[in-house]
Design an enzyme around this catalytic site. Sequence first.
Site, PDB file in Angstrom:
ATOM      1  N   MET A  45      73.007  38.452  54.938  1.00  0.00           N
ATOM      2  CA  MET A  45      73.076  39.851  54.523  1.00  0.00           C
ATOM      3  C   MET A  45      74.156  40.572  55.337  1.00  0.00           C
ATOM      4  SD  MET A  45      69.294  40.951  53.342  1.00  0.00           S
ATOM      5  CE  MET A  45      68.639  41.421  54.912  1.00  0.00           C
ATOM      6  N   GLY A  46      75.074  39.805  55.920  1.00  0.00           N
ATOM      7  CA  GLY A  46      76.182  40.401  56.660  1.00  0.00           C
ATOM      8  C   GLY A  46      75.766  40.896  58.036  1.00  0.00           C
ATOM      9  N   HIS A  90      76.024  37.891  63.460  1.00  0.00           N
ATOM     10  CA  HIS A  90      75.931  37.701  64.911  1.00  0.00           C
ATOM     11  C   HIS A  90      75.993  36.198  65.191  1.00  0.00           C
ATOM     12  CE1 HIS A  90      71.846  36.569  64.013  1.00  0.00           C
ATOM     13  NE2 HIS A  90      71.576  37.771  63.528  1.00  0.00           N
ATOM     14  N   HIS A 150      74.057  33.762  62.956  1.00  0.00           N
ATOM     15  CA  HIS A 150      74.690  33.395  61.681  1.00  0.00           C
ATOM     16  C   HIS A 150      75.840  32.413  61.929  1.00  0.00           C
ATOM     17  CE1 HIS A 150      73.347  37.653  60.691  1.00  0.00           C
ATOM     18  NE2 HIS A 150      72.778  36.957  59.722  1.00  0.00           N
ATOM     19  N   GLN A 170      64.312  42.672  48.705  1.00  0.00           N
ATOM     20  CA  GLN A 170      63.457  42.136  49.766  1.00  0.00           C
ATOM     21  C   GLN A 170      63.049  43.203  50.784  1.00  0.00           C
ATOM     22  OE1 GLN A 170      66.682  39.244  50.962  1.00  0.00           O
ATOM     23  NE2 GLN A 170      65.853  39.575  52.997  1.00  0.00           N
ATOM     24  N   GLY A 226      68.290  29.844  59.460  1.00  0.00           N
ATOM     25  CA  GLY A 226      67.823  29.902  60.844  1.00  0.00           C
ATOM     26  C   GLY A 226      66.302  29.808  60.941  1.00  0.00           C
ATOM     27  N   LYS A 270      64.617  31.397  63.074  1.00  0.00           N
ATOM     28  CA  LYS A 270      64.009  32.661  63.521  1.00  0.00           C
ATOM     29  C   LYS A 270      63.114  33.215  62.411  1.00  0.00           C
ATOM     30  CE  LYS A 270      65.904  36.773  63.967  1.00  0.00           C
ATOM     31  NZ  LYS A 270      64.978  37.767  63.392  1.00  0.00           N
ATOM     32  N   ASP A 271      63.619  33.119  61.168  1.00  0.00           N
ATOM     33  CA  ASP A 271      62.808  33.513  60.012  1.00  0.00           C
ATOM     34  C   ASP A 271      62.045  32.277  59.553  1.00  0.00           C
ATOM     35  OD1 ASP A 271      63.800  36.358  59.370  1.00  0.00           O
ATOM     36  OD2 ASP A 271      65.629  35.215  59.691  1.00  0.00           O
TER      37      ASP A 271
HETATM   38  O1  PAF Z   1      67.770  35.702  56.072  1.00  0.00           O
HETATM   39  C1  PAF Z   1      68.448  36.515  55.429  1.00  0.00           C
HETATM   40  O2  PAF Z   1      69.433  37.074  55.924  1.00  0.00           O
HETATM   41  C2  PAF Z   1      68.062  36.858  53.999  1.00  0.00           C
HETATM   42  O3  PAF Z   1      66.687  36.893  53.854  1.00  0.00           O
HETATM   43  C3  PAF Z   1      68.701  35.929  52.945  1.00  0.00           C
HETATM   44  C4  PAF Z   1      68.222  34.496  53.094  1.00  0.00           C
HETATM   45  C5  PAF Z   1      70.213  35.980  53.082  1.00  0.00           C
HETATM   46  C6  PAF Z   1      68.330  36.393  51.532  1.00  0.00           C
HETATM   47  O4  PAF Z   1      68.771  37.693  51.286  1.00  0.00           O
END
Ligand code: PAF
Length: 278
Positions: A29-30, A33, A36, A60, A146, A148-149
């Site tokens: 989602m940009g 850091h 990513h 989301q 990642g 983390k999620d």
């Molecule tokens: O983890 C994220 O940044 C978002 O949930 C993802 C996987 C890009 C979906 O929008």
Amino acid sequence: MKPKLINSIEEMSAIRRLLKGKIGFVPTMGFLHKGHLSLVSAAKKQSDIVIVSIFVNPTQFGANEDLSNYPTDFERDIKLLTDLEVDYIFFPTDEQMYPEGYKTWVNVDKITQVLCGRSRPTHFRGVTTIVAKLMNIIDPDLMFMGEKDFQQLVVLKQMVKDLNFRTKIVGCSIIREKDGLALSSRNKYLSSQGRNKAICLNKSLLLAQKLFNEGITSSNKIISQMTDLIEDNESIIDYIEVFDPETLEHIPEVVSGSRIALAVIVENTRLIDNIKIV
Ligand code: PAF
């Protein structure tokens, strides 16, 4: 070489059809850091061509969440991805991804209603829907996500299996600041005082590991000590959960391989973190 910037679905699909070799995909989602960037580096190592998407997915976010002030810095993101020699950056608009009359949702049952799903009941439906759409457009061989999620990773693996996507999901380790704070775009919301308090998430997870090493296996006992540590840091617990990493079901006794995850509100920012108990 500079990455090719693509903002139309048609162009992305057309280019994808011509690509040969192993395609690695990093959805984001940009506001990138080091977390990513570690996914991008893993993708570079394991793929021939790397595609990164940047899309702040509105579906989301819940009604009272931070969609309207979610941090963005497109120029900086492009520079970071150029330095890493990414091949393509896909950044569609909201109107393209969700045109008027949009009606279709991808929903994974049960495992989306626990942990973060309790306080964010529509969150994972948004994640699975957007990732399914992105995977249909990009058709990657590998997708890098990642840990983390952690719940997101498990939910997406389930979706990929159930819907017969051919993509393999590669889970990558959590990247932390020197003091243990897990990297997150949302850390930007914290004041310097909040930033110090936020270390309590990682500290409480390390405490859990220490207690386990000392022979304490009762989830309740471990959660209770983690709770004290976090409350001493003037932070509000959304949840602390000890669970099986595959089913996400609560387990009363911690074993090696169990996962502990938590969501904590520091100042007004909801942060998450987790640990694999070894
Ligand atoms: O983890 C994220 O940044 C978002 O949930 C993802 C996987 C890009 C979906 O929008």
